[in-house]
Design a protein around this motif. Structure first.
Motif, mmCIF file in Angstrom:
data_model
loop_
_atom_site.group_PDB
_atom_site.id
_atom_site.type_symbol
_atom_site.label_atom_id
_atom_site.label_comp_id
_atom_site.label_asym_id
_atom_site.label_seq_id
_atom_site.Cartn_x
_atom_site.Cartn_y
_atom_site.Cartn_z
ATOM 1 N N THR A 169 -10.631 -2.742 -7.611
ATOM 2 C CA THR A 169 -11.563 -1.690 -7.205
ATOM 3 C C THR A 169 -11.871 -1.885 -5.731
ATOM 4 O O THR A 169 -12.485 -2.885 -5.359
ATOM 5 C CB THR A 169 -12.856 -1.733 -8.021
ATOM 6 O OG1 THR A 169 -12.548 -1.613 -9.414
ATOM 7 C CG2 THR A 169 -13.794 -0.605 -7.611
ATOM 8 N N PRO A 170 -11.457 -0.976 -4.865
ATOM 9 C CA PRO A 170 -11.698 -1.154 -3.429
ATOM 10 C C PRO A 170 -13.188 -1.142 -3.107
ATOM 11 O O PRO A 170 -13.963 -0.378 -3.678
ATOM 12 C CB PRO A 170 -10.985 0.043 -2.792
ATOM 13 C CG PRO A 170 -10.042 0.539 -3.830
ATOM 14 C CD PRO A 170 -10.673 0.241 -5.143
ATOM 15 N N LEU A 216 -2.531 -13.155 2.866
ATOM 16 C CA LEU A 216 -2.080 -11.804 3.165
ATOM 17 C C LEU A 216 -2.674 -10.787 2.181
ATOM 18 O O LEU A 216 -2.978 -9.649 2.557
ATOM 19 C CB LEU A 216 -0.552 -11.755 3.128
ATOM 20 C CG LEU A 216 0.109 -10.451 3.584
ATOM 21 C CD1 LEU A 216 -0.244 -10.144 5.026
ATOM 22 C CD2 LEU A 216 1.627 -10.529 3.395
ATOM 23 N N PHE A 217 -2.858 -11.193 0.936
ATOM 24 C CA PHE A 217 -3.474 -10.290 -0.040
ATOM 25 C C PHE A 217 -4.933 -10.002 0.320
ATOM 26 O O PHE A 217 -5.382 -8.842 0.250
ATOM 27 C CB PHE A 217 -3.390 -10.909 -1.439
ATOM 28 C CG PHE A 217 -4.326 -10.292 -2.434
ATOM 29 C CD1 PHE A 217 -4.061 -9.047 -2.980
ATOM 30 C CD2 PHE A 217 -5.493 -10.957 -2.813
ATOM 31 C CE1 PHE A 217 -4.933 -8.467 -3.895
ATOM 32 C CE2 PHE A 217 -6.355 -10.394 -3.718
ATOM 33 C CZ PHE A 217 -6.081 -9.143 -4.268
ATOM 34 N N HIS A 218 -5.664 -10.998 0.728
ATOM 35 C CA HIS A 218 -7.073 -10.794 1.075
ATOM 36 C C HIS A 218 -7.216 -9.965 2.355
ATOM 37 O O HIS A 218 -8.194 -9.218 2.496
ATOM 38 C CB HIS A 218 -7.755 -12.155 1.231
ATOM 39 C CG HIS A 218 -7.666 -13.005 0.002
ATOM 40 N ND1 HIS A 218 -8.372 -12.735 -1.154
ATOM 41 C CD2 HIS A 218 -6.933 -14.129 -0.266
ATOM 42 C CE1 HIS A 218 -8.105 -13.646 -2.082
ATOM 43 N NE2 HIS A 218 -7.222 -14.517 -1.553
ATOM 44 N N ALA A 219 -6.242 -10.096 3.260
ATOM 45 C CA ALA A 219 -6.275 -9.240 4.443
ATOM 46 C C ALA A 219 -5.942 -7.791 4.081
ATOM 47 O O ALA A 219 -6.483 -6.851 4.681
ATOM 48 C CB ALA A 219 -5.285 -9.763 5.490
ATOM 49 N N ALA A 220 -5.048 -7.601 3.095
ATOM 50 C CA ALA A 220 -4.698 -6.244 2.675
ATOM 51 C C ALA A 220 -5.843 -5.559 1.942
ATOM 52 O O ALA A 220 -5.957 -4.324 1.981
ATOM 53 C CB ALA A 220 -3.453 -6.280 1.789
ATOM 54 N N THR A 221 -6.686 -6.299 1.267
ATOM 55 C CA THR A 221 -7.819 -5.722 0.541
ATOM 56 C C THR A 221 -9.101 -5.690 1.369
ATOM 57 O O THR A 221 -10.154 -5.323 0.834
ATOM 58 C CB THR A 221 -8.067 -6.524 -0.742
ATOM 59 O OG1 THR A 221 -8.265 -7.911 -0.408
ATOM 60 C CG2 THR A 221 -6.903 -6.397 -1.702
ATOM 61 N N SER A 266 -5.795 0.446 1.322
ATOM 62 C CA SER A 266 -6.760 0.288 2.425
ATOM 63 C C SER A 266 -6.456 1.242 3.566
ATOM 64 O O SER A 266 -7.378 1.775 4.205
ATOM 65 C CB SER A 266 -6.743 -1.160 2.917
ATOM 66 O OG SER A 266 -7.044 -2.062 1.863
ATOM 67 N N LEU A 267 -5.167 1.475 3.836
ATOM 68 C CA LEU A 267 -4.783 2.405 4.890
ATOM 69 C C LEU A 267 -5.238 3.822 4.560
ATOM 70 O O LEU A 267 -5.762 4.540 5.425
ATOM 71 C CB LEU A 267 -3.267 2.362 5.085
ATOM 72 C CG LEU A 267 -2.660 3.366 6.066
ATOM 73 C CD1 LEU A 267 -3.154 3.103 7.480
ATOM 74 C CD2 LEU A 267 -1.136 3.314 6.007
ATOM 75 N N ARG A 268 -5.045 4.233 3.322
ATOM 76 C CA ARG A 268 -5.460 5.581 2.928
ATOM 77 C C ARG A 268 -6.969 5.758 3.034
ATOM 78 O O ARG A 268 -7.465 6.771 3.535
ATOM 79 C CB ARG A 268 -5.021 5.850 1.487
ATOM 80 C CG ARG A 268 -5.178 7.301 1.054
ATOM 81 C CD ARG A 268 -5.205 7.440 -0.446
ATOM 82 N NE ARG A 268 -6.468 7.028 -1.013
ATOM 83 C CZ ARG A 268 -6.622 6.073 -1.921
ATOM 84 N NH1 ARG A 268 -5.588 5.395 -2.377
ATOM 85 N NH2 ARG A 268 -7.825 5.774 -2.385
ATOM 86 N N ILE A 283 -5.591 11.682 -5.010
ATOM 87 C CA ILE A 283 -6.141 12.082 -6.311
ATOM 88 C C ILE A 283 -5.962 10.979 -7.334
ATOM 89 O O ILE A 283 -6.896 10.658 -8.091
ATOM 90 C CB ILE A 283 -5.466 13.378 -6.794
ATOM 91 C CG1 ILE A 283 -5.772 14.530 -5.823
ATOM 92 C CG2 ILE A 283 -5.928 13.750 -8.195
ATOM 93 C CD1 ILE A 283 -5.106 15.835 -6.195
ATOM 94 N N LEU A 284 -4.768 10.372 -7.376
ATOM 95 C CA LEU A 284 -4.474 9.355 -8.379
ATOM 96 C C LEU A 284 -4.623 7.934 -7.858
ATOM 97 O O LEU A 284 -4.593 6.999 -8.664
ATOM 98 C CB LEU A 284 -3.038 9.550 -8.910
ATOM 99 C CG LEU A 284 -2.710 10.939 -9.473
ATOM 100 C CD1 LEU A 284 -1.244 11.006 -9.872
ATOM 101 C CD2 LEU A 284 -3.604 11.258 -10.656
ATOM 102 N N GLY A 285 -4.774 7.747 -6.566
ATOM 103 C CA GLY A 285 -4.853 6.397 -6.014
ATOM 104 C C GLY A 285 -6.173 5.710 -6.303
ATOM 105 O O GLY A 285 -7.168 6.343 -6.699
ATOM 106 N N TYR A 286 -6.195 4.398 -6.094
ATOM 107 C CA TYR A 286 -7.409 3.609 -6.302
ATOM 108 C C TYR A 286 -8.458 3.980 -5.251
ATOM 109 O O TYR A 286 -8.147 4.102 -4.069
ATOM 110 C CB TYR A 286 -7.094 2.111 -6.199
ATOM 111 C CG TYR A 286 -6.256 1.585 -7.335
ATOM 112 C CD1 TYR A 286 -6.841 1.148 -8.514
ATOM 113 C CD2 TYR A 286 -4.867 1.517 -7.218
ATOM 114 C CE1 TYR A 286 -6.060 0.657 -9.559
ATOM 115 C CE2 TYR A 286 -4.083 1.032 -8.255
ATOM 116 C CZ TYR A 286 -4.688 0.609 -9.422
ATOM 117 O OH TYR A 286 -3.919 0.147 -10.450
ATOM 118 N N GLY A 287 -9.677 4.172 -5.708
ATOM 119 C CA GLY A 287 -10.756 4.501 -4.792
ATOM 120 C C GLY A 287 -10.726 5.924 -4.276
ATOM 121 O O GLY A 287 -11.369 6.223 -3.273
ATOM 122 N N ALA A 288 -9.981 6.829 -4.944
ATOM 123 C CA ALA A 288 -9.897 8.216 -4.493
ATOM 124 C C ALA A 288 -11.181 8.962 -4.841
ATOM 125 O O ALA A 288 -11.885 8.641 -5.808
ATOM 126 C CB ALA A 288 -8.703 8.912 -5.137
#
Length: 532
Positions: free
Chosen positions: A173-174, A202-207, A249-251, A281-286
């Protein structure tokens, strides 16, 4: 400025400077590469003003543009000449040019940072020096190329319970706001500790969604966003990776910032899972606001990796996701370019079951040997309709002639250019596919043109006998002494026209006003042309 061929631009500029300028440039370049204080923050070759050098030294450097050559000053101060010259200079020389003086640094910055490339790493948006550099130079960025390469380091191992050894499931969940002690980054304290220990940095930087939002707020003039995800391995399509979380995160970063100039979006290459994570619409945190931001895109380019599912060979899972994602850009899209990478895939506007959707009956229920007329099969609106589409390109795909004809017929009023490259027709011919564009419209019926033609006194064409037929009748109006004029003989009448007089009695009209003086005199005396 006289430059020998092969001589770097930075060396030519340095040769014209004073000794103080040479010392300052060398010291600044050395400090940018070795020192950790002051010069280490100069990632793009700025002049270091944080050291203990005298102000007169920098004054002489900044006044270097005030040279004695009037020709050079006229060239440099002319915007069109200077901008054209800077657009042709390589980026390596532009970086050296910025070291010359403050004016050169300011003038060369828009050309040097117009196109920026960022390859995502663990410290891309968390290192303070990089964040400060983006704040200073993000204003000039108009095209941003964001690279998210796939590699063995980007794939994430499964989560294991440290006590039982069982595999754990994790639902992401973002978090738009920065995490706190009461609100951990990944939901609860236990899950946050497990993820911090087992998954890489790298995962924690991406989130780190707040860091993405903070960095993208510097690109206020961004007009073209390019997202590149090279190195995708189809055999690892069901494994989680840091690229998926970085795309989320980019979106969110694009949706949270007011990037009003963003009109171009390029996804090349993009894998099927990336389309899901970029979907508003379907992405996480949309949220409903997400679709509103992406619907402003006017130019879309997609190079999608074709990865058919072995379980659903006829209809891949990601094909429906692809159509759902493209539908978000229908309202304002004017340019659409699409290409499959790898094997040929179906065009995005292709329907799944054409006969059932158009006729309302199952194909098996149709009598053998009968076929619906081609003109009736592509009359309805296609699955993807773009009311403002002007340019469309499709490459390395397969489609039916009915689908292409239906798409062309729906967009022929706005479409200016339609390109098909390496397209395989599964049914029909190209003549059938391009029939809506090659068929001429029916000729419109010619309607009778009517116009009000004013009466003109033309002595050369009006015979004296016709002039004598004009009857001028005057009478007194009740209660007033004005005269009224009625020219009933000039208006169309239902009465039968009188027979023309004999040819012998008609006099030939003379040139000019000769021969009609008496008729004009009578008309003027009766008050026909009254200017009172």
């Amino acid at each position: 400025m006289n430059c020998n061929q092969g001589t770097p631009l930075g060396h030519v500029l340095a040769s014209k400077a004073s000794s103080a300028f040479s010392t300052t440039s060398a010291a600044s370049a050395t400090s940018a590469g070795t020192s950790r204080s002051g010069g280490s923050r100069l990632l793009f070759g700025e002049i270091d003003t944080s050291s203990d050098r005298s102000s007169e030294l920098f004054a002489s450097v900044c006044s270097f543009v005030l040279c004695d050559s009037s020709t050079f000053l006229k060239f440099w101060l002319e915007d069109k000449c200077r901008d054209t010259f800077l657009a042709c200079v390589p980026k390596e020389d532009l970086a050296s040019l910025r070291l010359a003086c403050h004016d050169f640094s300011v003038r060369a910055a828009p050309a040097l940072f117009n196109d920026l490339t960022i390859t995502f790493r663990s410290s891309t948006f968390t290192r303070p020096a990089r964040v400060a550099a983006l704040d200073r130079l993000g204003f000039y960025v108009k095209t941003l190329r964001f690279n998210l390469p796939h590699s063995s380091e980007t794939f994430l191992p499964p989560l294991v319970d440290p006590e039982t050894g069982a595999e754990l499931s994790f639902t992401y969940t973002p978090q738009i706001e920065a995490p706190t002690a009461k609100r951990p980054k990944y939901g609860d304290i236990g899950t946050t500790e497990i993820l911090t220990r087992q998954w890489p940095t790298l995962f924690h930087a991406a989130t780190n969604v707040p860091a993405f939002i903070r960095s993208f707020s510097a690109f206020v003039n961004l007009s073209h966003l390019k997202v590149c995800c090279p190195g995708y391995d189809q055999t690892q399509r069901y494994r989680r990776g840091t690229v998926d979380y970085a795309l989320i995160s980019l979106r969110i970063a694009v949706e949270q910032n007011n990037l009003n100039s963003l009109d171009f979006l390029t996804l090349s290459p993009i894998y099927p899972g990336g389309i899901l994570h970029l979907s508003p619409i379907l992405g996480y945190g949309a949220s409903p606001r997400s679709a509103r931001r992406w619907s402003r895109i006017r130019h879309l380019t997609m190079h999608v990796v074709n990865s058919p599912s072995p379980q659903l060979a006829n209809e891949p899972d990601h094909f429906k996701l692809l159509q759902t994602y493209i539908r978000n850009f229908q309202s304002n899209l004017t340019t659409f370019k699409f290409r499959w990478i790898g094997s040929k895939g179906r065009t995005p506007f292709q329907r799944r079951i054409i006969s059932t959707e158009l006729t309302g009956e199952h194909p098996a229920s149709r009598a053998a040997g009968t076929e619906e007329p081609f003109a009736a099969r592509h009359r309805s609106t296609p699955l993807l309709y773009f009311p403002k589409l002007q340019h469309a390109e499709f490459e390395n795909a397969k489609a039916a002639a009915d689908d292409i004809a239906q798409f062309a017929a729906a967009h022929k009023r706005t479409l200016g250019e339609l390109n098909f490259d390496d397209i395989e027709l599964t049914s029909g011919t190209w003549n059938d596919a391009l029939e809506p564009l090659t068929k001429r419209p029916r000729a419109a019926r010619r309607s009778a043109e009517t116009a009000d033609i004013p009466i003109m006194l033309s002595p050369t064409t009006l015979l004296p006998a016709a002039m004598e037929q004009v009857r001028i009748t005057t009478h007194q109006e009740s209660g007033s002494g004005r005269k009224s004029l009625r020219m009933s003989s000039w208006l169309p009448s239902k009465r039968k026209p009188k027979a023309p007089p004999p040819v012998a009695s008609i006099k030939k009209p003379k040139d000019g006003l000769l021969g009609s003086e008496g008729q004009l005199r009578k008309a003027l005396r009766a008050g026909v042309f009254s200017w009172r």
